[in-house]
Design a protein around this motif. Structure first.
Motif, PDB file in Angstrom:
ATOM      1  N   ILE A 170     -13.075  41.014  20.954  1.00 62.83           N
ATOM      2  CA  ILE A 170     -12.835  41.383  19.558  1.00 62.83           C
ATOM      3  C   ILE A 170     -13.176  42.860  19.440  1.00 62.83           C
ATOM      4  CG2 ILE A 170     -15.141  40.526  18.891  1.00 62.83           C
ATOM      5  CD1 ILE A 170     -13.715  39.742  16.183  1.00 62.83           C
ATOM      6  N   VAL A 171     -12.282  43.650  18.852  1.00 62.35           N
ATOM      7  CA  VAL A 171     -12.292  45.092  19.093  1.00 62.35           C
ATOM      8  C   VAL A 171     -12.150  45.894  17.809  1.00 62.35           C
ATOM      9  CG1 VAL A 171     -11.346  46.906  20.558  1.00 62.35           C
ATOM     10  CG2 VAL A 171     -10.988  44.518  21.190  1.00 62.35           C
ATOM     11  N   LEU A 172     -13.051  46.865  17.633  1.00 64.87           N
ATOM     12  CA  LEU A 172     -12.899  47.886  16.596  1.00 64.87           C
ATOM     13  C   LEU A 172     -12.269  49.099  17.254  1.00 64.87           C
ATOM     14  CD1 LEU A 172     -14.000  50.585  15.025  1.00 64.87           C
ATOM     15  CD2 LEU A 172     -13.491  48.602  13.611  1.00 64.87           C
ATOM     16  N   VAL A 173     -11.000  49.330  16.977  1.00 65.61           N
ATOM     17  CA  VAL A 173     -10.257  50.459  17.546  1.00 65.61           C
ATOM     18  C   VAL A 173     -10.338  51.627  16.571  1.00 65.61           C
ATOM     19  CG1 VAL A 173      -8.030  51.258  18.413  1.00 65.61           C
ATOM     20  CG2 VAL A 173      -8.687  48.855  18.680  1.00 65.61           C
ATOM     21  N   GLU A 174     -10.636  52.822  17.092  1.00 65.20           N
ATOM     22  CA  GLU A 174     -10.696  53.991  16.223  1.00 65.20           C
ATOM     23  C   GLU A 174      -9.920  55.148  16.825  1.00 65.20           C
ATOM     24  OE1 GLU A 174     -14.692  55.508  15.752  1.00 65.20           O
ATOM     25  OE2 GLU A 174     -15.321  54.568  17.622  1.00 65.20           O
ATOM     26  N   HIS A 175      -9.502  56.045  15.928  1.00 60.93           N
ATOM     27  CA  HIS A 175      -8.851  57.279  16.339  1.00 60.93           C
ATOM     28  C   HIS A 175      -9.076  58.331  15.262  1.00 60.93           C
ATOM     29  CE1 HIS A 175      -5.567  60.227  16.729  1.00 60.93           C
ATOM     30  NE2 HIS A 175      -5.729  60.020  18.027  1.00 60.93           N
ATOM     31  N   ALA A 176      -9.735  59.408  15.633  1.00 63.40           N
ATOM     32  CA  ALA A 176      -9.926  60.552  14.739  1.00 63.40           C
ATOM     33  C   ALA A 176     -10.419  60.145  13.352  1.00 63.40           C
ATOM     34  CB  ALA A 176      -8.623  61.343  14.622  1.00 63.40           C
ATOM     35  N   GLY A 177     -11.473  59.333  13.327  1.00 59.38           N
ATOM     36  CA  GLY A 177     -12.085  58.980  12.050  1.00 59.38           C
ATOM     37  C   GLY A 177     -11.416  57.854  11.303  1.00 59.38           C
ATOM     38  N   ALA A 178     -10.508  57.131  11.934  1.00 55.33           N
ATOM     39  CA  ALA A 178      -9.855  55.997  11.294  1.00 55.33           C
ATOM     40  C   ALA A 178      -9.992  54.767  12.187  1.00 55.33           C
ATOM     41  CB  ALA A 178      -8.382  56.288  11.020  1.00 55.33           C
ATOM     42  N   ALA A 179     -10.074  53.587  11.561  1.00 53.09           N
ATOM     43  CA  ALA A 179     -10.206  52.325  12.282  1.00 53.09           C
ATOM     44  C   ALA A 179      -8.956  51.486  12.085  1.00 53.09           C
ATOM     45  CB  ALA A 179     -11.428  51.558  11.797  1.00 53.09           C
ATOM     46  N   ALA A 252       3.367  49.855  16.650  1.00 56.40           N
ATOM     47  CA  ALA A 252       4.672  49.232  16.859  1.00 56.40           C
ATOM     48  C   ALA A 252       4.591  47.787  16.404  1.00 56.40           C
ATOM     49  CB  ALA A 252       5.081  49.316  18.326  1.00 56.40           C
ATOM     50  N   THR A 253       5.740  47.150  16.290  1.00 52.45           N
ATOM     51  CA  THR A 253       5.763  45.743  15.907  1.00 52.45           C
ATOM     52  C   THR A 253       5.013  44.923  16.937  1.00 52.45           C
ATOM     53  OG1 THR A 253       7.901  46.032  14.838  1.00 52.45           O
ATOM     54  CG2 THR A 253       7.235  43.778  15.379  1.00 52.45           C
ATOM     55  N   GLY A 254       4.092  44.110  16.469  1.00 59.11           N
ATOM     56  CA  GLY A 254       3.263  43.336  17.378  1.00 59.11           C
ATOM     57  C   GLY A 254       3.893  42.019  17.765  1.00 59.11           C
ATOM     58  N   ASP A 255       3.065  41.098  18.246  1.00 60.62           N
ATOM     59  CA  ASP A 255       3.551  39.817  18.757  1.00 60.62           C
ATOM     60  C   ASP A 255       3.689  38.748  17.684  1.00 60.62           C
ATOM     61  OD1 ASP A 255       0.911  39.291  18.199  1.00 60.62           O
ATOM     62  OD2 ASP A 255       0.303  39.002  20.289  1.00 60.62           O
ATOM     63  N   GLY A 256       3.480  39.134  16.435  1.00 55.49           N
ATOM     64  CA  GLY A 256       3.648  38.198  15.333  1.00 55.49           C
ATOM     65  C   GLY A 256       2.396  37.459  14.916  1.00 55.49           C
ATOM     66  N   GLU A 257       1.285  37.662  15.633  1.00 48.79           N
ATOM     67  CA  GLU A 257       0.047  36.972  15.258  1.00 48.79           C
ATOM     68  C   GLU A 257      -0.557  37.548  13.980  1.00 48.79           C
ATOM     69  OE1 GLU A 257      -2.873  36.445  18.232  1.00 48.79           O
ATOM     70  OE2 GLU A 257      -1.459  35.755  19.754  1.00 48.79           O
ATOM     71  N   LEU A 258      -0.267  38.812  13.692  1.00 51.37           N
ATOM     72  CA  LEU A 258      -0.805  39.467  12.505  1.00 51.37           C
ATOM     73  C   LEU A 258       0.311  39.766  11.517  1.00 51.37           C
ATOM     74  CD1 LEU A 258      -3.307  41.968  14.162  1.00 51.37           C
ATOM     75  CD2 LEU A 258      -3.793  39.710  13.207  1.00 51.37           C
ATOM     76  N   ALA A 259      -0.014  39.599  10.245  1.00 49.92           N
ATOM     77  CA  ALA A 259       0.968  39.917   9.207  1.00 49.92           C
ATOM     78  C   ALA A 259       1.061  41.415   8.972  1.00 49.92           C
ATOM     79  CB  ALA A 259       0.589  39.206   7.906  1.00 49.92           C
ATOM     80  N   GLU A 260      -0.044  42.122   9.263  1.00 50.40           N
ATOM     81  CA  GLU A 260      -0.091  43.556   8.983  1.00 50.40           C
ATOM     82  C   GLU A 260      -1.197  44.194   9.807  1.00 50.40           C
ATOM     83  OE1 GLU A 260      -0.656  46.472   5.052  1.00 50.40           O
ATOM     84  OE2 GLU A 260      -0.991  44.298   4.895  1.00 50.40           O
ATOM     85  N   VAL A 261      -0.956  45.394  10.315  1.00 50.62           N
ATOM     86  CA  VAL A 261      -1.997  46.217  10.930  1.00 50.62           C
ATOM     87  C   VAL A 261      -1.934  47.603  10.299  1.00 50.62           C
ATOM     88  CG1 VAL A 261      -2.251  45.011  13.126  1.00 50.62           C
ATOM     89  CG2 VAL A 261      -0.457  46.729  12.869  1.00 50.62           C
ATOM     90  N   ARG A 262      -3.116  48.171  10.018  1.00 52.09           N
ATOM     91  CA  ARG A 262      -3.161  49.468   9.341  1.00 52.09           C
ATOM     92  C   ARG A 262      -4.353  50.274   9.838  1.00 52.09           C
ATOM     93  NH1 ARG A 262      -3.555  48.030   3.130  1.00 52.09           N
ATOM     94  NH2 ARG A 262      -4.320  50.176   3.130  1.00 52.09           N
ATOM     95  N   TRP A 263      -4.208  51.576   9.754  1.00 52.41           N
ATOM     96  CA  TRP A 263      -5.329  52.482   9.992  1.00 52.41           C
ATOM     97  C   TRP A 263      -6.045  52.722   8.666  1.00 52.41           C
ATOM     98  CZ3 TRP A 263      -6.932  53.655  14.723  1.00 52.41           C
ATOM     99  CH2 TRP A 263      -6.021  53.600  15.786  1.00 52.41           C
ATOM    100  N   PHE A 264      -7.370  52.682   8.698  1.00 54.12           N
ATOM    101  CA  PHE A 264      -8.186  52.932   7.514  1.00 54.12           C
ATOM    102  C   PHE A 264      -9.181  54.042   7.816  1.00 54.12           C
ATOM    103  CE2 PHE A 264      -6.848  48.555   7.030  1.00 54.12           C
ATOM    104  CZ  PHE A 264      -6.617  48.402   5.675  1.00 54.12           C
ATOM    105  N   THR A 265      -9.218  55.060   6.947  1.00 55.50           N
ATOM    106  CA  THR A 265     -10.308  56.025   7.035  1.00 55.50           C
ATOM    107  C   THR A 265     -11.556  55.388   6.422  1.00 55.50           C
ATOM    108  OG1 THR A 265      -9.847  56.987   4.868  1.00 55.50           O
ATOM    109  CG2 THR A 265      -8.690  57.950   6.780  1.00 55.50           C
ATOM    110  N   ARG A 266     -12.702  55.963   6.691  1.00 54.78           N
ATOM    111  CA  ARG A 266     -13.932  55.426   6.096  1.00 54.78           C
ATOM    112  C   ARG A 266     -13.869  55.518   4.578  1.00 54.78           C
ATOM    113  NH1 ARG A 266     -15.759  57.683  10.971  1.00 54.78           N
ATOM    114  NH2 ARG A 266     -17.086  56.264  12.192  1.00 54.78           N
ATOM    115  N   ALA A 267     -13.411  56.650   4.087  1.00 58.83           N
ATOM    116  CA  ALA A 267     -13.338  56.819   2.635  1.00 58.83           C
ATOM    117  C   ALA A 267     -12.375  55.811   2.022  1.00 58.83           C
ATOM    118  CB  ALA A 267     -12.909  58.247   2.290  1.00 58.83           C
TER     119      ALA A 267
END
Length: 302
Positions: A170-179, A252-267
């Motif tokens: 189970i993974v918290l992925v981050e990039h340049a201040g966004a998760a 990119a479009t995933g394998d269908g297990e998730l309805a939505e994926v998004r990047w979130f900044t802390r703010a």
């Protein structure tokens, strides 16, 4: 904070119990321990429920005198606490007489202390394995339980089965201040969590992190680090928490297990939580701690 300290915060991970595996084959000791008035039994019920106190705030640990021998399965050794009290798990088709209630593991995690939540998880996972290992997968013969409830032996072909745990990352992925967070179909609107998936045969944990994240979101991982672990007996998983860094925010479009994926900044995530338009996974999950630990680094990381 060390990884072991982070793991200790997770629900079901606070069980301090000597599993005394060397005593599992000692029939004389097992019989004496089960008759000892100090011994306590965790009663597991159908549908992965456990017998709890009337208030629902703890397991109702039963002494030998409180058990109806005719209505319960053979007892399985869980271990000894630091005062030498033995704990056993036993299953029953129905609750015992007297006040109490049948509760699931999620409810107990929210109310019981760390020791009891961990004990409940251990007992429920062992009971599930015992239920699903009644028949030999090699020849179909009936199995016999021994080694204090921790082995299923097939007298027909000799195969032995032992309790197993299914590892999942189970993974918290981050990039340049966004998760990167995802939402499963059927979840309440605004509920987001970390990405997760089971480890496949012949795969390292790091490979599983890279594969699962890419399959579900299209994000490419450059590196990952272990965070903490959590027993997750729904029914037999072990969640292995990681933080990871993506090479970009390209999805990119995933394998269908998730309805939505998004990047979130802390703010952005904080604002959504404050407004009630976003919500996190429950506080007893490792996913919750992965996210809140990331939010807590805001003072040092923009």
């Amino acid at each position: 904070m060390s990884a072991s300290q982070r793991s200790a915060r997770n629900a079901y991970a606070g069980l301090v119990l000597d599993r005394v595996h060397t005593l599992r084959d000692d029939a004389t000791w097992l019989a004496a321990a089960q008759a000892d008035a100090r011994t306590r039994f965790v009663l597991t019920l159908p549908e992965s429920r456990l017998w709890a106190t009337p208030a629902g705030d703890a397991l109702q640990l039963l002494g030998p005198a409180a058990l109806d021998i005719a209505q319960r399965a053979p007892a399985s050794l869980l271990g000894l606490d630091d005062s030498g009290v033995a704990y056993f798990q036993t299953a029953s088709a129905r609750p015992p007489p007297g006040p109490g209630q049948a509760l699931g593991l999620r409810a107990l995690a929210a109310t019981a202390d760390a020791f009891q939540a961990g004990l409940a998880a251990y007992a429920a996972a062992l009971a599930h394995w015992q239920h699903t290992s009644r028949w030999c997968p090699a020849c179909g013969g009936a199995t016999q339980r021994d080694q204090g409830g921790h082995r299923a032996h097939c007298a027909q072909c000799g195969l032995n089965q032992f309790p197993r745990t299914d590892p999942a990352v189970i993974v918290l992925v981050e990039h340049a201040g966004a998760a990167l967070l995802g939402r499963k179909p059927g979840w309440p609107p605004g509920r987001f969590s970390t990405l997760a998936g089971f480890v496949e045969p012949g795969e390292t944990l790091e490979d599983a992190v890279r594969r699962e994240v890419f399959e579900e979101s299209g994000a490419v991982i450059s590196a990952c680090d272990y965070h903490s672990s959590q027993p997750w007996p729904f029914p037999t998983s072990l969640m292995l928490g990681f933080t990871a860094r993506a090479v970009s925010r390209v999805l990119a479009t995933g394998d269908g297990e998730l309805a939505e994926v998004r990047w979130f900044t802390r703010a952005g995530l904080r604002a959504g939580l404050a407004a009630g338009t976003l919500s996190l996974p429950p506080s007893f999950s490792v996913a919750h701690h992965l996210i809140t630990d990331w939010l807590g680094r805001a003072r040092r990381t923009p």
